[in-house]
Design an enzyme around this catalytic site. Structure first.
Site, PDB file in Angstrom:
ATOM      1  N   GLY A  11       1.551   1.141 -26.344  1.00 41.19           N
ATOM      2  CA  GLY A  11       1.834   0.554 -27.647  1.00 41.19           C
ATOM      3  C   GLY A  11       0.999  -0.696 -27.830  1.00 41.19           C
ATOM      4  N   CYS A  12       1.549  -1.660 -28.508  1.00 38.96           N
ATOM      5  CA  CYS A  12       0.854  -2.917 -28.796  1.00 38.96           C
ATOM      6  C   CYS A  12       0.336  -3.571 -27.523  1.00 38.96           C
ATOM      7  CB  CYS A  12       1.819  -3.856 -29.519  1.00 38.96           C
ATOM      8  SG  CYS A  12       1.222  -5.537 -29.658  1.00 38.96           S
ATOM      9  N   PHE A  13      -0.962  -3.866 -27.483  1.00 37.59           N
ATOM     10  CA  PHE A  13      -1.497  -4.464 -26.256  1.00 37.59           C
ATOM     11  C   PHE A  13      -1.064  -5.903 -26.065  1.00 37.59           C
ATOM     12  CE2 PHE A  13      -5.952  -4.327 -28.477  1.00 37.59           C
ATOM     13  CZ  PHE A  13      -5.636  -5.374 -29.330  1.00 37.59           C
ATOM     14  N   THR A  16       2.037  -5.256 -23.915  1.00 33.37           N
ATOM     15  CA  THR A  16       1.718  -4.711 -22.597  1.00 33.37           C
ATOM     16  C   THR A  16       1.021  -5.750 -21.730  1.00 33.37           C
ATOM     17  OG1 THR A  16       1.436  -2.610 -23.756  1.00 33.37           O
ATOM     18  CG2 THR A  16       0.773  -2.677 -21.464  1.00 33.37           C
TER      19      THR A  16
END
EC number: 1.8.4.11
Length: 176
Positions: A11-13, A16
């Site tokens: 998903g959204c880096f 992460t």
């Protein structure tokens, strides 16, 4: 010291990257784009969902401190592995979860971890296991986004709760 690279799309880096920076044995986390067909993509291009790229991170880690299997167990805890083109409020193919394996050994470990964890989820695992091809680092303004903007609404409402959950579940793996 031995080093390995893991390339993971969860998903959204921003999320992460922040999650993996908490772990002992992680030497570097680079946000970027993986798995697509457009060379040197920009954030704006990836956001269209047409490049084939996913927001991803490359994690450089010491497998003697953090074995790859444990890194993957953590990865499964910090994203929804049963959701295909969506992670929380982020929707589109660029948010599809994937493990990009760098070797047959990584592939084997990932398959074993996925089999181990599959019974814990109410739906089938949608996280894809794909061979690594290329990774393009994201533009500089994405790096350390959460650390630089902790009061931004997305950071407070999405990233901070995710990190708190990770801290609780994986306390032994965290940096002191």
């Amino acid at each position: 010291m031995a080093e390995e690279i893991a390339t993971l799309a969860g998903g959204c880096f921003w999320c992460t990257e922040a999650a993996f920076k908490l772990l002992r044995g992680v030497l570097e986390v680079v946000p970027g784009y993986a798995g697509g067909h457009v060379p040197q993509p920009t954030y704006e291009e990836v956001c269209t969902g047409t490049t084939g790229h996913r927001e991803a991170v490359q994690v450089r880690f010491d497998p003697e401190v953090l074995p790859y299997a444990d890194l993957l167990r953590y990865f499964f805890a910090v994203h929804d592995p049963t959701s295909g083109d969506r992670q929380g409020p982020d929707v589109g193919p660029q948010y599809s979860p994937a493990i990009f394996y760098h070797s047959e050994a990584q592939r084997g470990v990932a398959e074993a971890v996925m089999r181990e964890l599959a019974p814990r989820y109410p739906r089938p695992i949608a996280t894809q296991l794909l061979p690594f091809t290329t990774f393009y680092p994201a533009e500089g303004y994405h790096w350390d986004y959460f650390a630089r903007h902790p009061e931004a609404p997305y950071c407070r409402l999405v990233i901070a709760p995710k990190l708190e959950k990770a801290r609780e579940a994986f306390r032994p793996f965290l940096r002191p």
